[in-house]
Design an enzyme around this catalytic site. Structure first.
Site, PDB file in Angstrom:
ATOM      1  N   LYS A  86      48.713  72.618  44.099  1.00  0.00           N
ATOM      2  CA  LYS A  86      49.570  72.385  42.929  1.00  0.00           C
ATOM      3  C   LYS A  86      48.971  71.238  42.118  1.00  0.00           C
ATOM      4  O   LYS A  86      48.654  70.177  42.673  1.00  0.00           O
ATOM      5  CB  LYS A  86      51.001  72.027  43.361  1.00  0.00           C
ATOM      6  CG  LYS A  86      51.776  73.230  43.866  1.00  0.00           C
ATOM      7  CD  LYS A  86      53.147  72.826  44.344  1.00  0.00           C
ATOM      8  CE  LYS A  86      54.088  72.488  43.222  1.00  0.00           C
ATOM      9  NZ  LYS A  86      55.402  72.043  43.723  1.00  0.00           N
TER      10      LYS A  86
HETATM   11  O1  G3P Z   1      59.074  72.407  42.792  1.00  0.00           O
HETATM   12  C1  G3P Z   1      59.491  71.434  41.835  1.00  0.00           C
HETATM   13  C2  G3P Z   1      60.829  71.006  42.175  1.00  0.00           C
HETATM   14  O2  G3P Z   1      60.812  70.482  43.479  1.00  0.00           O
HETATM   15  C3  G3P Z   1      61.487  70.035  41.257  1.00  0.00           C
HETATM   16  O3  G3P Z   1      62.817  70.119  41.599  1.00  0.00           O
HETATM   17  O4  G3P Z   1      65.114  69.393  41.929  1.00  0.00           O
HETATM   18  O5  G3P Z   1      63.296  67.702  41.663  1.00  0.00           O
HETATM   19  O6  G3P Z   1      64.046  69.050  39.706  1.00  0.00           O
HETATM   20  P1  G3P Z   1      63.868  68.985  41.188  1.00  0.00           P
END
Ligand code: G3P
Length: 224
Positions: A86
């Site tokens: 990633k």
């Molecule tokens: O894969 C990206 C994700 O983990 C971001 O999620 O919940 O931190 O916005 P969040």
């Protein structure tokens, strides 16, 4: 539709890998750091649980293209199996993506917030682009609509790149992305559970059990 787990919690991964049709795991530095464990221990344990055939997307910590490539090579060598590095979208990340083609290492371009970013990531050779749905919703930018537009453009230009929508807080967001033809989503176990739970299902199952017991008691079909 491909469902992936967005966590590094070993027990959560073990559980979901057993009960749900998940195709792999995604992590990022935030997710890994929540575990307060040695990095290699975490990723090796995850690979052991999901096996070599399921996708494992692990984020680079490097900023320069050449360093990203070196780190990606090390990650692939030590993690093995279906591996994707990633990389957050930026110029160095795009350069690394183009370089990584020569090494046969798949790239998931992450931290995507616009269709324009996704299209350029796809042109650079990313296998997946990861738009952040809930973070877009938080700034009133309609995350599901952004995912729909990215999906449309990738299909329109016949690009060999799939949408891996991320950052979900509700089942409704996942449902809308699925309806938009989004190729894959990465979610927590909580979201996976909410995708299958429905009080009407609970009522239907309770009625099946009550009606059966009324006539056959606790005898099961195996005992006839
Ligand atoms: O894969 C990206 C994700 O983990 C971001 O999620 O919940 O931190 O916005 P969040």
């Amino acid at each position: 539709m491909i469902y992936i787990l967005d966590t590094a919690d070993i027990e959560e991964i073990r559980y979901c890998n057993e009960f749900y049709p998940v195709s792999g795991v995604t992590t990022n530095p935030t997710i890994i750091s929540r575990e307060h464990e040695d990095f290699w221990k975490i990723v090796k344990e995850i690979r052991d649980i999901i096996g070599p055939d399921k996708m494992f997307h692990v984020q680079t910590t490097q900023k320069k293209a050449e360093d990203i490539v070196e780190e990606a090579k090390l990650l692939k060598e030590r993690i093995g199996g279906e591996f994707y590095v990633k990389i957050p979208i930026c110029e160095e990340g795009l350069k690394a993506t183009m370089m990584l083609k020569n090494w046969g290492i798949g790239v998931t371009m992450t931290a995507i917030f616009t269709p324009a970013q996704a299209l350029i990531a796809a042109k650079a050779g990313a296998s997946f682009v990861a738009p952040y749905v809930n973070r877009l919703d938080n700034i009133i930018a309609d995350g599901c609509e952004v995912v729909a537009e990215i999906t449309k453009q990738l299909n329109l230009y016949n690009l060999d790149c799939r949408v891996l929508a991320a950052s979900f807080k509700t089942a409704e967001q996942v449902h809308k992305c699925a309806s938009a033809g989004c190729h894959s989503v990465t979610v927590t176990s909580g979201i996976l559970k909410s995708l299958i739970s429905n009080p009407m299902t609970d009522v239907a199952v309770a009625t099946f059990e009550k009606d059966w017991e009324t006539v056959y008691g606790d005898k099961t079909i195996l005992e006839f």
